[in-house]
Design a protein around this motif. Structure first.
Motif, short mmCIF file in Angstrom:
data_model
loop_
_atom_site.label_atom_id
_atom_site.label_comp_id
_atom_site.label_asym_id
_atom_site.label_seq_id
_atom_site.Cartn_x
_atom_site.Cartn_y
_atom_site.Cartn_z
N GLY A 119 36.76 46.10 39.41
CA GLY A 119 37.22 44.86 38.79
C GLY A 119 37.45 43.82 39.86
N TRP A 120 37.52 42.56 39.43
CA TRP A 120 37.71 41.50 40.41
C TRP A 120 38.21 40.22 39.75
N GLN A 121 38.62 39.29 40.60
CA GLN A 121 38.86 37.92 40.17
C GLN A 121 37.83 37.03 40.86
N ASP A 122 36.97 36.43 40.05
CA ASP A 122 35.98 35.48 40.59
C ASP A 122 36.71 34.19 40.91
N ALA A 123 36.70 33.83 42.19
CA ALA A 123 37.54 32.74 42.68
C ALA A 123 36.95 31.36 42.48
N VAL A 159 36.95 41.57 34.72
CA VAL A 159 36.86 40.35 35.53
C VAL A 159 37.79 39.28 34.98
N VAL A 160 38.59 38.71 35.87
CA VAL A 160 39.34 37.50 35.59
C VAL A 160 38.62 36.34 36.28
N GLY A 161 38.43 35.25 35.56
CA GLY A 161 37.76 34.08 36.12
C GLY A 161 38.77 33.00 36.47
N ALA A 192 45.48 44.69 40.66
CA ALA A 192 45.61 44.90 39.21
C ALA A 192 46.76 44.05 38.67
N TRP A 193 47.86 43.97 39.42
CA TRP A 193 49.00 43.16 38.99
C TRP A 193 48.61 41.70 38.88
N VAL A 194 47.93 41.18 39.89
CA VAL A 194 47.61 39.75 39.87
C VAL A 194 46.62 39.43 38.75
N ASN A 195 45.83 40.42 38.32
CA ASN A 195 44.89 40.23 37.22
C ASN A 195 45.48 40.58 35.86
N HIS A 196 46.81 40.81 35.82
CA HIS A 196 47.49 41.19 34.57
C HIS A 196 46.88 42.44 33.96
#
Length: 558
Positions: A228-232, A260-262, A503-507
């Motif tokens: 998983g990731w956050q696309d910045a 994915v969090v965008g 994981a925390w920062v992506n809720h």
């Protein structure tokens, strides 16, 4: 306690498990059962074997370590994947090597109207600034524009500059700089906003090319254990179509398997009038495994081209102060207004902040939002944090702002030693990447790679966070000394940042990030237990298998 009424689809035995749970997580001797996409049990082998049946797959860890799936809290997969499929200069350490790739690519693609790509490193060129003449020698007849690996600059040939009308009379934009020859003629390197002077004339990648890039990136990230990731940077940017639509397509078609969090791009050329558009994008951007709930604000540039926002001016080559202290892409007063409004609207704010002034401006804006809106669960975070003033270290914990670290950069290597430290000076250079100070002050650490800027291999990032030296594979030859080793993290702390922290920062911490009963079976099998060997060998570990929802998405072939 195992769910004994449910038979396991897969059991993992024969090694140790880093659950990531608890305040001081360490590997445990345990086996794990997975069924229906969830973790059924983390228990002793006998309890886990009781859940196995004739159809259960048995995965022998062979003395390796089972860990939660890595989550990259700051990454650009569509860009990284597109580079992999295009003119990719990543991994080339010399000007000659870069030029050979460009020449080969141009020869292999005679019908390409433009040669586009990137991944070159500033330390491969004198002063960090490649010239148009270098490119002209290998591609004289077609325009070439190649972004550097950090995305804050580009290299253009004479043909590209001419087509864009960029000449010695073209002024530097407010948010960038054109490197020039003695008579003012553009030399070939463009910094920050100056890239757009040429990029806006270049045909952008097609939606299908961007989609292929995303899928190639996902496959590559799976091979590194990233689930998983956050696309910045979700939006349109030079040479690329709007990747918002790329993610929506992948999510709707079911080809996006990662979570994915965008982070929606904040247009620094505009103000609060873009808030309704961002809210609408959030409303329509929650499809399948894609969730566009964050907003990315790039507050400054990078230190190597003197655009990172600093409290004190940069030094020149002789060690004397200059008149330049970097850029603030968003006026600090507007930043306060924007962050207060985004926070009130329930957005997470994801900052790019490298310099100590940019870090302080972002923290001041977040403090204003806290005062205006009260405490909430938006989980704001600040990426990069190259230089943090000691007075600001404790503010991360007090404001509950996560420190989003790119650990691979916290080491001596040519770019650091030749293009950064001399222009910061020894006192300020000693403040770089203060992971240990942030942890000791109670800050929550999350981790990302910023790929395609640097390698997305979490194990390499963890290696640097622990050793403060780059992995041997990255710097063959004599090893560099540790870079401010007092700022090192323990292996457990670094691994937690890349799993439970992100994981925390992506809720997603309620369903991923640790190996615990009831959570999604996003799991990675390592070929060894890094806790069992010396820290200098962390980067030698390899991913054998990667699972999402208990489904195998990568298996090593050797």
């Amino acid at each position: 306690m195992a769910h004994r009424s449910q038979q396991a689809d897969t059991v993992f035995v024969g090694g140790r498990v880093f659950t990531g749970a608890g305040t001081r997580p360490t590997p445990v001797d345990a086996a794990v059962a997975v069924g229906g996409g969830r973790i059924l049990a983390v228990a002793d082998a006998s309890a886990v074997w009781s859940l196995a049946g004739a159809a259960t797959e048995v995965v022998d860890l062979e003395g390796g370590l089972l860990v939660p799936g890595f989550q990259d809290a700051h990454v650009h997969p569509v860009v990284g994947g597109a580079l992999m499929l295009g003119c990719d200069l990543g991994g080339r350490s010399t000007a000659e090597g870069c030029l050979a790739v460009v020449g080969q690519y141009a020869g292999d693609h005679p019908d390409a109207a433009w040669i586009r790509g990137g991944g070159w490193s500033m330390d491969s060129f004198p002063g960090g600034t490649p010239t148009r003449g270098m490119l002209d020698a290998v591609v004289p007849d077609r325009p070439v524009l190649l972004t550097n690996r950090d995305g804050h600059g580009a290299w253009a040939n004479t043909r590209a500059l001419g087509l864009a009308g960029v000449d010695r009379h073209t002024p530097d934009p407010a948010d960038g700089r054109i490197e020039r020859e003695p008579d003012g003629t553009p030399a070939g390197t463009l910094h920050e906003g100056a890239v757009e002077l040429v990029a806006r004339h270049m045909p952008i990648a097609t939606p299908d090319e961007a989609y292929a890039g995303l899928l190639a990136a996902q496959e590559y990230l799976f091979s590194l254990g990233v689930t998983g990731w956050q696309d910045a940077m979700i939006g349109a940017f030079p040479g690329n179509p709007d990747n918002f639509d790329v993610y929506l397509r992948a999510a709707r078609e079911g080809s996006l398997l990662a979570r994915v969090v965008g982070a929606l791009w904040w247009d620094r050329e505009r103000g609060l009038e873009q808030l309704p558009e961002l809210a609408e994008r959030r409303r329509t951007g929650r499809v399948g495994r894609f969730d566009a709930t964050s907003v990315k604000i790039m507050q400054d540039g990078v230190a190597e081209n003197f655009t990172a926002g600093m409290l004190e001016p940069y030094l020149d080559g002789c060690g004397c102060p200059t008149a330049n202290s970097g850029l603030s892409f968003v006026d600090p007063a507007l930043l306060v207004e924007a962050v207060c409004a985004l926070d009130r609207s329930g957005f997470q704010v994801h900052f790019h902040a490298l310099g100590d002034r940019a870090v302080r401006e972002a923290l001041d804006a977040l403090a204003a939002a806290r005062a205006a809106n009260g405490v909430n669960d938006n989980r704001h975070h600040m990426a990069h944090l190259q230089v943090v003033h000691p007075d600001d270290i404790g503010r991360f914990a007090s404001l509950n702002v996560a420190a989003n670290i790119q650990a691979l950069w916290a080491a001596h290597e040519p770019q650091m030693d030749e293009l950064t430290i001399p222009f910061l000076g020894p006192e300020r250079a000693a403040l770089q990447y203060p992971f240990g100070d942030l942890r000791r002050a109670g800050a929550r650490l999350v981790a990302g790679s910023d790929w395609s800027v640097s390698s997305p291999n979490p194990l390499w990032g963890i290696h640097v966070a622990v050793n403060r030296t780059v992995p041997p594979e990255e710097t063959p030859g004599a090893p560099y000394p540790p870079f401010h080793p007092e700022q090192a993290l323990s292996l457990a702390e670094a691994l937690t940042a890349y799993t439970a922290g992100s994981a925390w920062v992506n809720h997603l911490d309620d369903v991923t990030g640790t190996v615990e009963e009831g959570k999604y079976a996003d799991l990675v099998v390592l070929d060894r237990d890094p806790f069992a060997g010396p820290s200098r060998e962390i980067a030698d570990a390899r991913v054998r298998r990667t699972y999402i929802d208990g489904r195998l998405v990568f298996a090593a072939t050797d």
